[in-house]
Design a protein around this motif. Structure first.
Motif, mmCIF file in Angstrom:
data_model
loop_
_atom_site.group_PDB
_atom_site.id
_atom_site.type_symbol
_atom_site.label_atom_id
_atom_site.label_comp_id
_atom_site.label_asym_id
_atom_site.label_seq_id
_atom_site.Cartn_x
_atom_site.Cartn_y
_atom_site.Cartn_z
ATOM 1 N N GLY A 20 0.678 -0.972 0.044
ATOM 2 C CA GLY A 20 -0.067 -0.054 -0.240
ATOM 3 C C GLY A 20 0.720 0.785 -0.180
ATOM 4 N N THR A 21 1.648 1.479 0.104
ATOM 5 C CA THR A 21 2.878 2.398 0.681
ATOM 6 C C THR A 21 3.547 2.559 -0.996
ATOM 7 O OG1 THR A 21 3.468 2.003 2.700
ATOM 8 C CG2 THR A 21 4.381 3.945 1.308
ATOM 9 N N SER A 126 3.190 22.157 7.520
ATOM 10 C CA SER A 126 2.473 21.642 7.428
ATOM 11 C C SER A 126 0.967 22.936 6.897
ATOM 12 C CB SER A 126 1.099 21.486 8.197
ATOM 13 O OG SER A 126 0.933 22.597 9.259
ATOM 14 N N GLY A 140 2.292 19.164 3.349
ATOM 15 C CA GLY A 140 3.753 18.936 4.896
ATOM 16 C C GLY A 140 3.764 17.257 4.882
ATOM 17 N N THR A 190 -12.676 19.198 12.513
ATOM 18 C CA THR A 190 -11.223 19.260 12.695
ATOM 19 C C THR A 190 -10.807 18.432 12.134
ATOM 20 O OG1 THR A 190 -10.853 18.417 14.587
ATOM 21 C CG2 THR A 190 -10.727 20.948 14.959
ATOM 22 N N GLY A 191 -11.096 16.761 11.451
ATOM 23 C CA GLY A 191 -10.809 15.424 11.127
ATOM 24 C C GLY A 191 -11.956 15.303 9.940
ATOM 25 N N GLN A 194 -10.199 14.342 7.022
ATOM 26 C CA GLN A 194 -8.898 13.157 7.936
ATOM 27 C C GLN A 194 -8.429 12.158 6.206
ATOM 28 O OE1 GLN A 194 -8.349 12.377 11.834
ATOM 29 N NE2 GLN A 194 -6.012 12.620 10.547
ATOM 30 N N GLY A 195 -7.164 12.182 5.966
ATOM 31 C CA GLY A 195 -6.832 10.912 5.129
ATOM 32 C C GLY A 195 -7.674 10.834 3.286
ATOM 33 N N ILE A 221 -5.453 21.632 5.776
ATOM 34 C CA ILE A 221 -5.388 21.604 6.496
ATOM 35 C C ILE A 221 -5.704 20.787 7.792
ATOM 36 C CG2 ILE A 221 -3.261 22.655 7.165
ATOM 37 C CD1 ILE A 221 -2.343 19.319 7.829
ATOM 38 N N GLY A 224 -7.960 18.673 8.424
ATOM 39 C CA GLY A 224 -7.965 17.034 8.664
ATOM 40 C C GLY A 224 -6.579 16.636 7.198
ATOM 41 N N ALA A 225 -7.303 17.775 6.078
ATOM 42 C CA ALA A 225 -7.029 16.820 4.900
ATOM 43 C C ALA A 225 -5.232 17.009 4.705
ATOM 44 C CB ALA A 225 -7.359 17.710 3.838
ATOM 45 N N LYS A 226 -5.251 15.417 3.833
ATOM 46 C CA LYS A 226 -3.420 15.613 3.629
ATOM 47 C C LYS A 226 -3.119 16.604 2.278
ATOM 48 C CE LYS A 226 0.170 12.935 3.310
ATOM 49 N NZ LYS A 226 0.954 13.535 5.157
ATOM 50 N N ASN B 18 -8.613 16.843 19.789
ATOM 51 C CA ASN B 18 -7.677 17.657 18.660
ATOM 52 C C ASN B 18 -6.129 18.207 19.724
ATOM 53 O OD1 ASN B 18 -9.052 17.786 17.187
ATOM 54 N ND2 ASN B 18 -11.207 18.427 18.336
ATOM 55 N N ASN B 70 -7.881 12.761 17.079
ATOM 56 C CA ASN B 70 -7.716 13.658 16.596
ATOM 57 C C ASN B 70 -6.041 13.915 17.791
ATOM 58 O OD1 ASN B 70 -6.740 14.774 14.289
ATOM 59 N ND2 ASN B 70 -8.039 16.686 14.347
ATOM 60 N N GLY B 74 -2.400 19.369 13.742
ATOM 61 C CA GLY B 74 -2.001 20.594 13.723
ATOM 62 C C GLY B 74 -0.719 20.496 12.625
ATOM 63 N N SER B 76 3.257 20.732 11.543
ATOM 64 C CA SER B 76 4.279 19.042 11.309
ATOM 65 C C SER B 76 5.238 18.866 12.224
ATOM 66 C CB SER B 76 4.437 19.314 10.009
ATOM 67 O OG SER B 76 5.514 20.682 9.562
ATOM 68 N N ARG B 96 -7.755 8.152 16.775
ATOM 69 C CA ARG B 96 -7.441 9.008 15.004
ATOM 70 C C ARG B 96 -6.130 9.648 15.565
ATOM 71 N NH1 ARG B 96 -9.901 13.177 13.182
ATOM 72 N NH2 ARG B 96 -11.463 13.520 14.886
ATOM 73 N N ASP B 99 -2.232 13.131 10.427
ATOM 74 C CA ASP B 99 -1.619 13.219 9.599
ATOM 75 C C ASP B 99 -0.405 12.549 9.562
ATOM 76 O OD1 ASP B 99 -3.281 11.398 7.227
ATOM 77 O OD2 ASP B 99 -2.404 13.020 5.853
ATOM 78 N N ILE B 100 0.385 14.068 9.452
ATOM 79 C CA ILE B 100 2.298 14.177 10.006
ATOM 80 C C ILE B 100 2.296 13.874 10.726
ATOM 81 C CG2 ILE B 100 3.389 15.947 9.520
ATOM 82 C CD1 ILE B 100 1.492 18.078 7.943
ATOM 83 N N ASP B 158 2.929 -1.916 5.747
ATOM 84 C CA ASP B 158 3.764 -2.014 5.970
ATOM 85 C C ASP B 158 4.110 -0.711 7.114
ATOM 86 O OD1 ASP B 158 4.432 -2.612 3.331
ATOM 87 O OD2 ASP B 158 3.645 -0.480 2.272
#
Ligand code: SF4
Lengths: 466, 194
Positions: A20-21, A126, A140, A190-191, A194-195, A221, A224-226, B18, B70, B74, B76, B96, B99-100, B158
């Protein structure tokens, strides 16, 4: 059937991983003093070099002073000195404090024409999502990934899901991309993204200037967005053409032809979709300590007692204690000590113009301290060429040199404990602008209107209050 | 990086959602060029508040942090991960993660264990009732266990393998050096035109 994300992803695949990576090629890597020293140190310890210094560029923004002098002192000086040493040793071009090309990393990328459609752009920060406004995949990363990109010019990453945020209608006057961004985060949380990589689309996005699109993508961001992205169009091309890193001559024509395919196919399916009509939006302001804790400026401080989710209620209670606010208080009655106009969200020329238009010929309220910090040296020069610096100075605001300044409080600027700030930056976290400091996120016009009255003020209601 | 198959230790709960990286470590404390020396600034503002769990001697020596949804949103800044590790944490459990933050954690060897929200809150109840409860986060079976309970944690294949092998991410990527070079030969670089 492919989304814009699919197309950029596939075009940069170096290796498709079984688990998956995937390994993606990185077209450009931006650096700043804050997140890079440990990455260079890692290279040094492992005896590695920077693979593509020609696809790498550094600037000084987070810790540099924006008043009085160019170089920081004390511990911050160590950070800048480390960046200068590292860039010299590894052959990375650096835009030092005080030079023409210096500025906040997400402001200079677009200015230099580095941010281009279809590119993959990474930075140890970010808000790299900003560059997605050009139809790039930009996000980021942390310091270990910075080291990885420096060493390999690739990133190992699982593919995010796709999300369409479609903006319908026409934005009313006095309501900006910043208000739209806050409205979206308020709506999805905020989420909420996400992902996912958000693709902003629809008539209200198409009608936005390049600078407004940058503001919109910048805030991705916070939900929560990439990343956030917008398919390139004529507005994009007009902005990129002729900039230092933009292709020229035949290469430009070829690029434009290539970029025409950079849009989600009509039948492309997104993993999530959100539709928002912006026609009735009014200015937004945060009342809490994360960007989803937001209301319309015409509203009141919400009552945690009315919140159904216990975690939300606890968070709201905590936020109101921190911000010293009482439920039911009209937002427009909240007095402000400091106004900050700047940051990678709202430190571009269009933002300064929007604020200057309201300030022109007026004085900010007694007792209010206003900092105007251009996002880059180029923005500062442009503003001075238009006489905006004079407007700000005459209004009683401080006119600064370029940097992150009060967005992050790791330089000379910070709020004192208990000080309340209307800020055009992107984060209202506890202590973000200084320990004990209280932040209300607003648009540049709202910031200017607020500076004039000393209370949170919507630009459209200014006439009555001035 | 050292391989990690499982972590057993005491846990401490911060019942807040959060929790952004500015709270984990404020920007002004990130002015260092090393990966260490951040422990004293971990949650600095919150540790000054009475009753903050990290200051409670009953939870001293905890290696597993339980937090609300979460966690690590915020900025990174990887300093947040380094500060948690510096303080002695080896695992963070939440429903949750930012991401970073999660990616930084994996690359620095801090385990971000994703557990269903109601399970997180049950685990919080348990360790608050008895701080000495031994908690195990097992990357072989992908479970979190306390005496008498076992719940599944989520982690992609992974990432799990990366912990189990403890291999350096750059070395792994450089196995594909030929593919990187081929990509570079096939694509014109984006260089400065003027
Ligand atoms: S202006 Fe603020 S958000 Fe933007 S790069 Fe600087 S510190 Fe980060």
């Amino acid at each position: 059937m492919a989304t814009l994300l699919d197309k950029i992803w596939d075009a940069h695949l170096v290796h498709r991983g079984a688990g998956g990576t995937d390994l993606l090629y990185v077209d450009f890597h931006l650096l700043h003093e804050g997140s890079s020293p440990q990455a260079f140190e890692g290279l040094r310890l492992a005896g590695r070099r920077v693979r593509r210094p020609d696809l790498t560029l550094a600037t000084e923004d987070h810790v540099v002073p924006t008043r009085g002098r160019l170089d920081p002192s004390g511990v911050a000086a160590t950070m800048v000195e480390a960046l200068r040493r590292n860039c010299a040793e590894f052959g990375v071009p650096l835009h030092r404090s005080g030079t023409d090309g210096q500025g906040i990393v997400h402001v200079i990328g677009p200015e230099l024409g580095i941010s281009q459609p279809g590119r993959t752009i990474l930075c140890g920060d970010s808000h790299t999502s900003t560059h997605g406004a050009f139809g790039a995949l930009a996000f980021g990363i942390g310091t270990s990934q910075v080291e990885h990109v420096l060493a390999t010019q690739t990133i190992a990453i699982a593919k995010p899901r796709s999300m369409a945020v479609t903006l319908h209608g026409v934005l009313p006057p006095g309501v900006s991309a910043k208000d739209v961004a806050l409205a979206i985060i308020g709506r999805i949380g905020t989420g909420g993204a996400q992902g996912h990589v958000i693709e902003y689309r629809g008539p209200a996005v198409e009608a936005m200037s390049m600078e407004s699109r940058l503001t919109l993508c910048n805030m991705s961001i916070e939900s929560g967005a990439k990343a956030g992205m917008i398919a390139p169009d004529a507005v994009t091309l007009d902005y990129v053409r002729g900039r230092p890193y933009a292709p020229a001559g035949k290469a430009w024509d070829d690029a434009v032809a290539r970029w025409a395919s950079l849009r989600s196919d009509d039948d492309a399916e997104f993993d999530r979709s959100v539709d928002i009509d912006v026609t009735d939006l009014s200015p937004f302001v945060t009342w809490g300590t994360n960007p989803s804790q937001v209301v319309e400026l015409s509203g009141v401080v919400p009552d945690p007692a009315g919140m159904t989710d216990p975690a939300d209620r606890r968070a709201a209670e905590r936020a109101l204690t921190y911000l010293d606010l009482t439920p039911g208080t009209p937002m427009r009655e909240i007095p402000i000590d400091v106004v900050f106009l700047g940051s990678c969200t709202n430190g571009r020329i269009e933002d300064l113009r929007a604020a200057a238009e309201l300030l022109d010929g007026h004085r900010i309220a007694p007792g209010v301290r206003m900092l105007v910090v251009p996002g880059s040296a180029a923005v500062r020069r442009a503003a001075e060429a238009e006489g905006l610096d004079e407007v700000f100075r005459k209004a009683g605001a401080q006119w600064r040199t370029a940097g992150c300044s009060l967005c992050v409080a790791m330089n000379d600027d910070s709020l004192a404990a208990g000080e309340r700030c209307a800020s055009t930056s992107n984060r209202n976290f506890e202590g973000r602008q200084g320990r004990g400091g209280r932040t209300h996120l607003v648009s540049p016009s709202t910031a200017a209107a607020t500076a004039l009255t000393g209370r949170l003020t919507a630009p459209s209601t200014l006439g009555a209050r001035r | 990086m050292k391989p990690i198959t499982s972590v057993t230790g005491r846990a401490v709960a911060i019942r807040r959602t959060n929790i952004d990286t500015d709270q984990i470590i404020a920007a002004r404390h990130c002015l260092r060029t090393t990966r260490t020396g951040f422990a004293e600034h971990l949650f600095a503002a919150w540790r000054a508040e009475p009753g903050f769990p990290l200051s409670d001697p009953a939870h001293a020596g905890a290696t597993i942090l339980l937090a609300g949804a979460n966690f690590g949103s915020g900025s990174s800044r990887e300093h947040a991960v380094w500060a948690l590790q510096d303080h002695g944490f080896a695992v963070v459990v939440a429903s949750r993660f930012g991401d970073i933050f999660a990616d930084n954690a994996v690359r620095s060897g801090l385990v971000p264990a994703v557990l269903a929200e109601d399970e997180v809150s049950r685990l919080m109840d348990t360790v608050e009732a008895d701080p000495a409860t031994p908690v195990t986060v097992d990357l072989v079976t992908l479970t979190v266990r306390t005496p008498g309970t076992e719940s599944p944690i989520r982690m992609d294949a992974d990432t799990r393998q990366r912990f189990l092998d403890g291999r350096d991410g750059i070395d792994v990527t450089l196995q594909h050096e030929a593919a990187i070079r081929a990509y570079e030969l096939a694509h014109a670089p984006m260089t400065r035109a003027s």
